[in-house]
Design an enzyme around this catalytic site. Structure first.
Site, mmCIF file in Angstrom:
data_model
loop_
_atom_site.group_PDB
_atom_site.id
_atom_site.type_symbol
_atom_site.label_atom_id
_atom_site.label_comp_id
_atom_site.label_asym_id
_atom_site.label_seq_id
_atom_site.Cartn_x
_atom_site.Cartn_y
_atom_site.Cartn_z
ATOM 1 N N GLU A 168 108.746 -40.934 -4.513
ATOM 2 C CA GLU A 168 108.649 -40.846 -5.976
ATOM 3 C C GLU A 168 107.468 -39.963 -6.400
ATOM 4 O O GLU A 168 107.551 -39.231 -7.381
ATOM 5 C CB GLU A 168 108.564 -42.249 -6.569
ATOM 6 C CG GLU A 168 109.865 -43.025 -6.300
ATOM 7 C CD GLU A 168 109.843 -44.442 -6.816
ATOM 8 O OE1 GLU A 168 109.173 -45.286 -6.182
ATOM 9 O OE2 GLU A 168 110.464 -44.709 -7.856
ATOM 10 N N GLU A 205 113.781 -49.751 -1.289
ATOM 11 C CA GLU A 205 113.662 -50.756 -2.355
ATOM 12 C C GLU A 205 114.812 -51.767 -2.413
ATOM 13 O O GLU A 205 114.564 -52.977 -2.430
ATOM 14 C CB GLU A 205 113.492 -50.078 -3.725
ATOM 15 C CG GLU A 205 112.076 -49.583 -3.994
ATOM 16 C CD GLU A 205 111.816 -48.190 -3.475
ATOM 17 O OE1 GLU A 205 112.609 -47.699 -2.654
ATOM 18 O OE2 GLU A 205 110.814 -47.600 -3.884
HETATM 19 N N1 COA Z 1 102.413 -51.243 3.452
HETATM 20 C C1 COA Z 1 101.384 -51.722 4.197
HETATM 21 N N2 COA Z 1 101.164 -51.387 5.476
HETATM 22 C C2 COA Z 1 102.013 -50.502 6.036
HETATM 23 C C3 COA Z 1 103.093 -49.952 5.324
HETATM 24 C C4 COA Z 1 103.287 -50.362 3.978
HETATM 25 N N3 COA Z 1 104.275 -49.878 3.228
HETATM 26 N N4 COA Z 1 103.773 -49.113 6.140
HETATM 27 C C5 COA Z 1 103.114 -49.131 7.322
HETATM 28 N N5 COA Z 1 102.064 -49.967 7.262
HETATM 29 C C6 COA Z 1 101.090 -50.261 8.330
HETATM 30 C C7 COA Z 1 101.715 -51.119 9.424
HETATM 31 O O1 COA Z 1 101.687 -52.486 9.070
HETATM 32 C C8 COA Z 1 100.804 -50.782 10.589
HETATM 33 O O2 COA Z 1 99.608 -51.511 10.478
HETATM 34 P P1 COA Z 1 98.954 -52.196 11.797
HETATM 35 O O3 COA Z 1 98.595 -51.035 12.685
HETATM 36 O O4 COA Z 1 97.773 -52.926 11.251
HETATM 37 O O5 COA Z 1 100.018 -53.061 12.385
HETATM 38 C C9 COA Z 1 100.468 -49.312 10.354
HETATM 39 O O6 COA Z 1 100.731 -49.059 8.986
HETATM 40 C C10 COA Z 1 101.301 -48.360 11.189
HETATM 41 O O7 COA Z 1 102.664 -48.660 10.940
HETATM 42 P P2 COA Z 1 103.718 -49.024 12.104
HETATM 43 O O8 COA Z 1 104.775 -49.896 11.510
HETATM 44 O O9 COA Z 1 103.007 -49.523 13.312
HETATM 45 O O10 COA Z 1 104.276 -47.567 12.408
HETATM 46 P P3 COA Z 1 105.714 -47.225 12.998
HETATM 47 O O11 COA Z 1 105.685 -45.772 13.292
HETATM 48 O O12 COA Z 1 106.085 -48.150 14.099
HETATM 49 O O13 COA Z 1 106.744 -47.498 11.791
HETATM 50 C C11 COA Z 1 107.535 -47.341 9.509
HETATM 51 C C12 COA Z 1 106.653 -46.730 10.629
HETATM 52 C C13 COA Z 1 107.328 -46.479 8.272
HETATM 53 C C14 COA Z 1 109.005 -47.295 9.939
HETATM 54 C C15 COA Z 1 107.127 -48.801 9.257
HETATM 55 O O14 COA Z 1 105.702 -48.865 9.165
HETATM 56 C C16 COA Z 1 107.715 -49.382 7.987
HETATM 57 O O15 COA Z 1 108.881 -49.720 7.961
HETATM 58 N N6 COA Z 1 106.870 -49.506 6.926
HETATM 59 C C17 COA Z 1 107.288 -50.127 5.683
HETATM 60 C C18 COA Z 1 108.062 -49.152 4.804
HETATM 61 C C19 COA Z 1 108.438 -49.798 3.492
HETATM 62 O O16 COA Z 1 109.295 -50.671 3.439
HETATM 63 N N7 COA Z 1 107.742 -49.417 2.411
HETATM 64 C C20 COA Z 1 107.908 -50.026 1.109
HETATM 65 C C21 COA Z 1 108.717 -49.137 0.243
HETATM 66 S S1 COA Z 1 109.018 -49.862 -1.341
#
Ligand code: COA
Length: 238
Positions: free
Chosen positions: A115, A135
């Site tokens: 966004e 979302e």
């Molecule tokens: N909010 C808070 N923390 C987040 C985040 C978010 N949206 N996205 C990633 N992080 C954090 C993870 O918790 C992790 O923290 P940690 O090292 O303390 O465990 C760190 O960032 C690295 O992320 P990680 O999940 O280990 O990386 P990955 O490469 O395995 O996966 C994603 C990447 C993007 C697929 C995964 O982090 C994810 O699905 N994030 C959430 C996306 C989401 O739903 N966003 C909200 C949109 S409304």
């Protein structure tokens, strides 16, 4: 302007550089980032020295992985977490900036990340980019403008399919759908964004902001009204 916790703001040669800077959590968008971004956007808007702005994400893995899910979890409900975000009309402010805005997108560009990118005028992406709108899977809808900006960029049917299926887009498809203007090798992304910004910053500022206004505002007008807008803007350029 320099004491930000979640953002790096730099100004060089009439170009503003805004870097989302929470790389340890993939630049997740939290309330602090909202407040700091709001401050930075206001400063850019009022600064006649800034002729163009570039938005980018710190770290290797992401431009922005969306809303900070830990804030979602500590709030009484995701809806209340979102309501808090609406207290400031950051998206209205973003879309009202007169200067051209360039997004340099790499890695994960999810939720509010996409966004933010859609509030920009030109989107450059690296070949490792991945776009997604999670979302609906979280029981909410995009509310940082995305439900309106995405269909304006890629069309209603495509926006619906991307949003409702939860499918992520990689670089090739994002380019094909015109979600991004160009796809670049990762190592060239920031230099190419900077090169484009410098080129735009070298042009007459009034011509640039009027050209942006003519196109952005014109998109929401009939052709007749748009031509009228163009005539008025033409008259205001030297
Ligand atoms: N909010 C808070 N923390 C987040 C985040 C978010 N949206 N996205 C990633 N992080 C954090 C993870 O918790 C992790 O923290 P940690 O090292 O303390 O465990 C760190 O960032 C690295 O992320 P990680 O999940 O280990 O990386 P990955 O490469 O395995 O996966 C994603 C990447 C993007 C697929 C995964 O982090 C994810 O699905 N994030 C959430 C996306 C989401 O739903 N966003 C909200 C949109 S409304």
């Amino acid at each position: 302007m320099s004491d930000f916790e979640t953002i790096i703001y730099q100004k060089q040669h009439n170009i503003a550089y805004v870097t989302l800077n929470r790389p340890q959590v993939l630049n997740a968008y939290n309330l602090r980032m909202r407040d700091e971004l709001y401050e930075v956007l206001g400063a850019i808007k009022d600064d006649a020295d800034v002729r163009v702005a570039v938005f980018q994400g710190a770290g290797e893995k992401a431009f922005c992985a969306g809303a900070d899910l830990t804030e979602f979890l500590t709030a009484p409900s995701p809806l209340i977490a979102r309501q808090v975000r609406w207290e400031r009309d950051i998206w209205g402010l973003f879309l009202s900036l007169p200067q051209p805005l360039i997004a340099a997108l790499h890695g994960y560009v999810l939720g509010s990340g996409i966004e933010i990118a859609l509030c920009c005028d030109i989107r450059l992406a690296s070949d490792d980019v991945q776009f997604g709108l999670p979302e609906p899977q979280l029981g909410i809808i995009p509310a940082a403008g995305g439900s309106q900006t995405l269909p304006r960029v890629i069309g209603g049917a495509q926006a619906l399919e991307v949003l409702l299926s939860g499918r992520w887009l990689k670089a090739d498809e994002a380019r094909r759908l015109k979600l991004v203007n160009r796809v670049l090798p990762r190592e060239e992304l920031f230099t190419q964004a900077e090169r484009l910004a410098k080129r735009i910053a070298g042009f007459d500022p009034a011509a640039v902001t009027n050209a942006k206004q003519a196109i952005v505002r014109g998109l929401d007008l009939s052709l007749e009204q748009g031509l009228d807008l163009e005539a008025r803007l033409t008259g205001s350029v030297r």
